[in-house]
Design a protein around this motif. Structure first.
Motif, mmCIF file in Angstrom:
data_model
loop_
_atom_site.group_PDB
_atom_site.id
_atom_site.type_symbol
_atom_site.label_atom_id
_atom_site.label_comp_id
_atom_site.label_asym_id
_atom_site.label_seq_id
_atom_site.Cartn_x
_atom_site.Cartn_y
_atom_site.Cartn_z
ATOM 1 N N ALA A 141 0.863 -1.183 0.000
ATOM 2 C CA ALA A 141 0.000 0.000 0.000
ATOM 3 C C ALA A 141 0.899 1.232 0.000
ATOM 4 C CB ALA A 141 -0.913 -0.002 1.220
ATOM 5 N N LYS A 142 0.876 1.975 -1.101
ATOM 6 C CA LYS A 142 1.729 3.143 -1.239
ATOM 7 C C LYS A 142 0.918 4.418 -1.043
ATOM 8 C CE LYS A 142 4.960 5.437 -4.393
ATOM 9 N NZ LYS A 142 5.569 5.416 -5.752
ATOM 10 N N GLY A 143 1.321 5.192 -0.056
ATOM 11 C CA GLY A 143 0.645 6.436 0.270
ATOM 12 C C GLY A 143 1.089 6.885 1.646
ATOM 13 N N ASP A 144 1.069 8.154 1.922
ATOM 14 C CA ASP A 144 1.505 8.662 3.227
ATOM 15 C C ASP A 144 0.701 8.002 4.338
ATOM 16 O OD1 ASP A 144 3.155 10.866 4.663
ATOM 17 O OD2 ASP A 144 1.133 11.047 5.489
ATOM 18 N N LEU A 145 1.416 7.392 5.290
ATOM 19 C CA LEU A 145 0.731 6.644 6.331
ATOM 20 C C LEU A 145 -0.145 7.549 7.190
ATOM 21 C CD1 LEU A 145 3.552 4.229 7.602
ATOM 22 C CD2 LEU A 145 1.720 3.742 5.986
ATOM 23 N N ALA A 146 0.403 8.666 7.615
ATOM 24 C CA ALA A 146 -0.300 9.501 8.585
ATOM 25 C C ALA A 146 -1.549 10.127 8.000
ATOM 26 C CB ALA A 146 0.640 10.579 9.117
ATOM 27 N N THR A 147 -1.499 10.565 6.744
ATOM 28 C CA THR A 147 -2.618 11.317 6.171
ATOM 29 C C THR A 147 -3.502 10.491 5.237
ATOM 30 O OG1 THR A 147 -1.236 12.084 4.329
ATOM 31 C CG2 THR A 147 -1.299 13.450 6.316
ATOM 32 N N ARG A 148 -3.002 9.335 4.755
ATOM 33 C CA ARG A 148 -3.783 8.567 3.783
ATOM 34 C C ARG A 148 -4.073 7.144 4.263
ATOM 35 N NH1 ARG A 148 -0.689 10.156 -1.910
ATOM 36 N NH2 ARG A 148 -0.980 12.414 -1.774
ATOM 37 N N THR A 149 -3.056 6.318 4.267
ATOM 38 C CA THR A 149 -3.283 4.901 4.504
ATOM 39 C C THR A 149 -3.929 4.640 5.859
ATOM 40 O OG1 THR A 149 -1.325 4.437 3.161
ATOM 41 C CG2 THR A 149 -2.179 2.640 4.500
ATOM 42 N N LEU A 150 -3.484 5.336 6.910
ATOM 43 C CA LEU A 150 -3.985 5.079 8.259
ATOM 44 C C LEU A 150 -5.069 6.060 8.686
ATOM 45 C CD1 LEU A 150 -0.643 4.190 10.082
ATOM 46 C CD2 LEU A 150 -2.301 2.661 9.007
ATOM 47 N N ALA A 151 -5.581 6.842 7.762
ATOM 48 C CA ALA A 151 -6.729 7.690 8.069
ATOM 49 C C ALA A 151 -7.917 6.808 8.440
ATOM 50 C CB ALA A 151 -7.070 8.567 6.878
ATOM 51 N N PRO A 152 -8.793 7.254 9.333
ATOM 52 C CA PRO A 152 -9.866 6.377 9.849
ATOM 53 C C PRO A 152 -10.677 5.675 8.758
ATOM 54 C CG PRO A 152 -9.758 8.360 11.165
ATOM 55 C CD PRO A 152 -8.778 8.542 10.044
ATOM 56 N N GLN A 153 -11.140 6.385 7.741
ATOM 57 C CA GLN A 153 -11.958 5.757 6.701
ATOM 58 C C GLN A 153 -11.149 4.766 5.870
ATOM 59 O OE1 GLN A 153 -15.257 5.993 6.398
ATOM 60 N NE2 GLN A 153 -15.208 7.288 8.232
ATOM 61 N N GLN A 154 -9.908 5.135 5.578
ATOM 62 C CA GLN A 154 -9.055 4.241 4.808
ATOM 63 C C GLN A 154 -8.726 2.980 5.601
ATOM 64 O OE1 GLN A 154 -9.156 5.232 1.766
ATOM 65 N NE2 GLN A 154 -7.206 6.199 1.280
ATOM 66 N N LEU A 155 -8.527 3.159 6.899
ATOM 67 C CA LEU A 155 -8.181 2.034 7.749
ATOM 68 C C LEU A 155 -9.324 1.022 7.820
ATOM 69 C CD1 LEU A 155 -5.780 1.086 9.374
ATOM 70 C CD2 LEU A 155 -6.679 2.293 11.365
ATOM 71 N N LEU A 156 -10.554 1.519 7.823
ATOM 72 C CA LEU A 156 -11.701 0.611 7.816
ATOM 73 C C LEU A 156 -11.754 -0.189 6.519
ATOM 74 C CD1 LEU A 156 -14.445 2.886 9.427
ATOM 75 C CD2 LEU A 156 -13.206 1.004 10.485
ATOM 76 N N LYS A 157 -11.428 0.443 5.403
ATOM 77 C CA LYS A 157 -11.386 -0.279 4.123
ATOM 78 C C LYS A 157 -10.260 -1.322 4.116
ATOM 79 C CE LYS A 157 -13.282 3.560 1.416
ATOM 80 N NZ LYS A 157 -13.035 4.547 0.341
ATOM 81 N N LEU A 158 -9.159 -0.963 4.769
ATOM 82 C CA LEU A 158 -8.045 -1.900 4.847
ATOM 83 C C LEU A 158 -8.410 -3.090 5.729
ATOM 84 C CD1 LEU A 158 -5.201 -2.119 3.704
ATOM 85 C CD2 LEU A 158 -4.334 -0.976 5.751
ATOM 86 N N VAL A 159 -9.164 -2.828 6.800
ATOM 87 C CA VAL A 159 -9.644 -3.929 7.648
ATOM 88 C C VAL A 159 -10.498 -4.891 6.830
ATOM 89 C CG1 VAL A 159 -11.179 -4.520 9.561
ATOM 90 C CG2 VAL A 159 -9.545 -2.662 9.820
ATOM 91 N N ASP A 160 -11.379 -4.330 6.023
ATOM 92 C CA ASP A 160 -12.250 -5.154 5.193
ATOM 93 C C ASP A 160 -11.441 -5.955 4.166
ATOM 94 O OD1 ASP A 160 -14.974 -5.900 4.181
ATOM 95 O OD2 ASP A 160 -14.261 -4.837 2.391
ATOM 96 N N LEU A 161 -10.445 -5.313 3.548
ATOM 97 C CA LEU A 161 -9.617 -5.975 2.539
ATOM 98 C C LEU A 161 -8.838 -7.134 3.156
ATOM 99 C CD1 LEU A 161 -8.287 -6.189 -0.255
ATOM 100 C CD2 LEU A 161 -6.625 -4.469 0.504
ATOM 101 N N GLU A 162 -8.194 -6.897 4.288
ATOM 102 C CA GLU A 162 -7.413 -7.959 4.918
ATOM 103 C C GLU A 162 -8.314 -9.107 5.372
ATOM 104 O OE1 GLU A 162 -4.850 -6.401 7.942
ATOM 105 O OE2 GLU A 162 -4.178 -4.748 6.676
ATOM 106 N N GLY A 163 -9.503 -8.786 5.840
ATOM 107 C CA GLY A 163 -10.437 -9.835 6.246
ATOM 108 C C GLY A 163 -10.853 -10.711 5.069
ATOM 109 N N LYS A 164 -11.123 -10.079 3.932
ATOM 110 C CA LYS A 164 -11.504 -10.857 2.743
ATOM 111 C C LYS A 164 -10.343 -11.718 2.259
ATOM 112 C CE LYS A 164 -15.025 -7.639 1.039
ATOM 113 N NZ LYS A 164 -15.396 -6.661 -0.020
ATOM 114 N N MET A 165 -9.134 -11.170 2.305
ATOM 115 C CA MET A 165 -7.972 -11.953 1.884
ATOM 116 C C MET A 165 -7.755 -13.144 2.812
ATOM 117 S SD MET A 165 -5.184 -9.076 0.705
ATOM 118 C CE MET A 165 -5.354 -8.250 -0.891
#
Length: 804
Positions: free
Chosen positions: A62-86
């Motif tokens: 996942a390429k993107g600034d951790l503090a402002t993009r990847t770990l932002a609350p809404q993005q983090l919820l999508k990442l939770v969903d993605l990892e769960g599906k995988m």
């Protein structure tokens, strides 16, 4: 005759269909285990390690600034969903990613708080509410009342909070633990720094990248791995993470895709090799298109070999792709020899069917011996500890036997079918004159060069780099190289740690300190999961009680990534660049050195793909001289047992040994690095080339037995077998040379080198074997004449005595 031919055709058709069905069941495989000795100490830990922690990871970047993009609350919820599906995908052993880590840590914290602080927390809540109420009665403001309430809560929780404060701070808790609490998330990942915490660098390599590690099951086939990679790619594409680029890559996917290229190679190379062999037959035999029927015999041999590979469980590997075109060329070689002998019988006046029968009868002993000698040379490759070389030897030996059986079994009927006469044996493309090569002035320099070449052959480098062995335009390889450019590493160096208790405080501290030493000593490595860093942090070594408390806090899900449930096995991991295997070997050795001294009772051993690759290069380089020696002894022993003459056993071997030795010297001087299949180069050329010498020497001896002089016998051998040998050599070289069109680098190099050496063997055999046989014959006759005068006086005395 017609009814017999029809019955034979029906039988052949049935057998061909059955063989085709069996061959169609071959499944491609490019497992790294094919390149390393499974019993080698450096890879012996791999099966246990893979069973405990899964296979080599597939990486989602996942390429993107951790503090402002990847770990932002809404993005983090999508990442939770993605990892769960995988994690729910079939074939996935476990998923370790940022969202899984944070969510697991959050759940564990809540459990700890509820379990450890539950009763005290209820009392603290009552005291806090009472303090707030009292402050309100005193006329205090809302903020002041809340402050007094928090003081009362803290006073009530004081002892327990002090007991677990270090643990919670180590995990980075700020405020109420929640994925929606940005301060909590960032404190866990970054702490007070601008870069991710060192112990989490395996998930957050830098502030621009996050990694999701998908560990597949170890029993997945290459086809299942490819399908899993496709599904993971689809999930990543549909994740909907804004301003975050997701890419799926990994060594397992590249290996699986390389296996798929074997099938494509066979489909593309098959018509090409047929065209080349057809051209060799038309140009070499020059007797009409009907001679192309020989390709039918060769095709049947290949089909039978592929079916046998299925029955023997050899699979479709690089060895199969390399062997099948060779078997095709060898079968054409045998068919050419049969055809040439048949023409000689026809020229002598025999009818087609009797001529075919006589040709088979004449060739059966010599071609059977040549085929057996080749099979012995090929089977010598089974001595290699490398499964890939072992499979190459078995496939070629089986293919040789089947080619001889098909050609001698069906060939006479095929070549005699509709023969209207007018055929004549092929002629050599060059004159037969010239001085003999079997002279000390010629043989001595060649022998010296060959001996030197064989002596230094072990110094020729062998490379088994993934990037060099995979097809150049493979998308999976391009993505893997993209990860390498982004992060500096794309592979995994795995070290197995075994002990009575790997979570003993002393072992935990050692793993933390050892990991730091390895990273400090080798700048090309990147941090990986390290249970020592996770539990011991950067402070002093934990006590037994502190270690026990830490184990209650750290999520079990993440401990399972690096420690077995019985606590007897752990794994230290480091990110390693996909550099040439010798460099990876140096990195591995430096890492092992930096891990010392080991605590009492602790053992460390390499495991995984890097360990296999390093071991494979050592094994391949060390085995080359031994394989050639064993192949030479096996072939010589067989020839000696059949010929019962040391001279007749060694003469056919001279051209092949000279060709192998001179070629080895050229490779060593030129600095060419061989592919894994190149480790079998000299034994394979010896096995293929010995046939030429056996055919020529047998034809020479046949002429001598018929009463011809040594000079005339030499000429007959060259005239009647030399041209066929050349056509056969061209056919065999075409079978190897077609590999130049392969997508795989290891096959391209292997095909070119063997094709050149086969032609060199043919040239030396045609010009050397009859000459050498004649020279040795003449020398033996001179010795016999030299001994005759010594017995003459005795015969004269006996005669005189009888007369008297």
């Amino acid at each position: 005759m017609g009814r017999r031919s029809a019955g034979l055709a029906a039988l052949v058709a049935v057998v061909a269909v059955a063989a085709a069905v069996l061959a169609a069941g071959l499944r491609p495989s490019a497992s790294p285990s094919l390149l390393a000795d499974p019993d080698a100490p450096t890879v012996r830990q791999t099966p246990a390690q893979e069973k405990a922690f899964g296979g080599e990871p597939i990486v989602v970047v996942a390429k993107g600034d951790l503090a402002t993009r990847t770990l932002a609350p809404q993005q983090l919820l999508k990442l939770v969903d993605l990892e769960g599906k995988m994690a729910r995908e079939q074939g996935v052993r476990a998923v370790y990613g940022p969202a899984t880590f944070l969510n697991s840590a959050l759940v564990q914290m809540e459990q700890v708080i509820e379990r450890e602080l539950g009763p005290v927390a209820k009392v603290a809540d009552r005291q806090a509410r009472a303090a707030v109420a009292e402050a309100r009665r005193d006329g205090a403001s809302t903020a002041e009342a809340n402050r007094r309430g928090e003081e009362a809560r803290a006073q009530a929780l004081g002892p327990k909070l002090r007991q677990y404060s270090d643990i919670l701070v180590r995990l980075g808790s700020v405020g109420i633990p929640s994925l929606a609490n940005r301060s909590f998330v960032l404190s866990v990942v970054f702490g007070a720094s601008q870069e991710p915490k060192p112990r989490f660098r395996w998930l957050f390599p830098d502030r621009e990248h996050a990694l999701v590690l998908v560990r597949p099951d170890t029993d997945l086939s290459d086809e299942q791995l490819r399908a899993l990679g496709d599904r993971l790619g689809d999930l990543a594409a549909k994740a909907g993470m804004q301003d975050v680029q997701l890419s799926v890559a990994g060594v397992p996917l590249t290996v699986a895709a390389t296996a798929d290229s074997f099938t494509r190679d066979l489909l593309r190379l098959s018509p090409l090799v047929v065209l080349l062999l057809a051209a060799a037959l038309l140009l070499g035999l020059r007797h009409g298109k009907r001679r192309l029927r020989l390709l039918g015999l060769a095709g049947g041999s290949v089909l039978a070999t592929a079916a046998a590979s299925r029955l023997l469980g050899l699979g479709l590997t690089p060895a199969t792709v390399a062997a099948l075109p060779v078997v095709l060329g060898l079968a054409v070689d045998y068919a050419v020899q049969l055809q040439s002998r048949y023409w000689h019988e026809r020229r002598a006046g025999a009818a087609p069917v009797p001529a075919a029968g006589r040709a088979r009868a004449a060739l059966l002993p010599v071609l059977g011996l040549a085929g057996a000698a080749m099979a012995c040379g090929f089977l010598a490759l089974c001595i290699s500890p490398i499964p890939l070389i072992d499979r190459l030897g078995i496939t070629l030996a089986v293919g040789t036997g089947l080619a001889v059986a098909v050609v001698l079994g069906l060939g006479p009927s095929v070549i005699a079918w509709r023969d209207t006469g007018g055929a004549a044996p092929p002629e050599l493309p060059f004159g037969q004159g010239g001085r003999s090569l079997a002279r000390p002035a010629v043989l001595a320099p060649l022998a010296v060069l060959a001996v030197v070449g064989l002596a230094v052959a072990h110094g020729t480098k062998v490379q088994s780099d993934l990037t060099a062995l995979a097809p150049d335009d493979l998308p999976e390889l391009e993505r893997l190289q993209g990860v390498e450019r982004e992060l500096g590493t794309s592979g995994t160096l795995r070290l197995a740690v075994t002990a009575k208790d790997v979570l003993d405080p002393d072992v935990i501290t050692w793993m933390r300190d050892a990991g730091e030493r390895v990273l400090a000593g080798e700048q090309r490595l990147r941090p990986g999961p390290n249970v020592g860093e996770l539990l011991a942090g950067s402070g002093p070594a934990p006590t037994a009680d502190e270690a026990a408390g830490l184990l209650r806090v750290v999520p079990r899900y993440f401990l399972d990534a690096v420690v077995t449930r019985d606590r007897t096995r752990a794994e230290l991991q480091f990110g390693v660049p996909v550099v040439p295997v010798p460099e990876q070997g140096e990195i591995l050795q430096h890492a092992l050195d930096d891990l010392k001294p080991l605590p009492p009772g602790v053992e460390v051993a390499p495991a995984g793909l890097v360990a296999r690759a390093v071991q494979s290069v050592d094994d391949l380089e060390a085995a080359r001289p031994t394989l050639l020696l064993i192949a030479l002894l096996a072939v010589a022993a067989l020839l000696l047992a059949v010929r019962r003459s040391l001279r007749r056993a060694l003469v056919p071997l001279v051209p092949t040994v000279l060709a192998a030795g001179v070629s080895a010297l050229v490779l060593r001087v030129s600095g060419i690095e061989l592919s894994p299949l190149g480790a079998a180069l000299e034994p394979l050329v010896l096995a293929v080339g010995v046939e030429f010498g056996v055919l020529l020497e047998a034809r020479y001896q046949e002429a001598r037995t018929a009463g011809f002089s040594t000079g005339r016998a030499r000429e007959i051998a060259v005239e009647r077998v030399g041209a066929a040998v050349w056509v056969s050599a061209i056919a065999a070289a075409a079978g190897f040379g077609v590999l130049l069109a392969s997508d795989l680098g290891l096959l391209r190099q292997f095909g070119v080198l063997v094709a050149i050496e086969v032609l060199l063997c043919a040239a030396l055999a045609v010009r050397l074997v009859p000459d050498l046989a004649a020279a040795l014959d003449e020398r033996a006759m001179r010795r016999a004449r030299a001994h005759r005068p010594t017995s003459a006086p005795r015969r004269e005395r006996v005669t005189a005595e009888m007369a008297g």
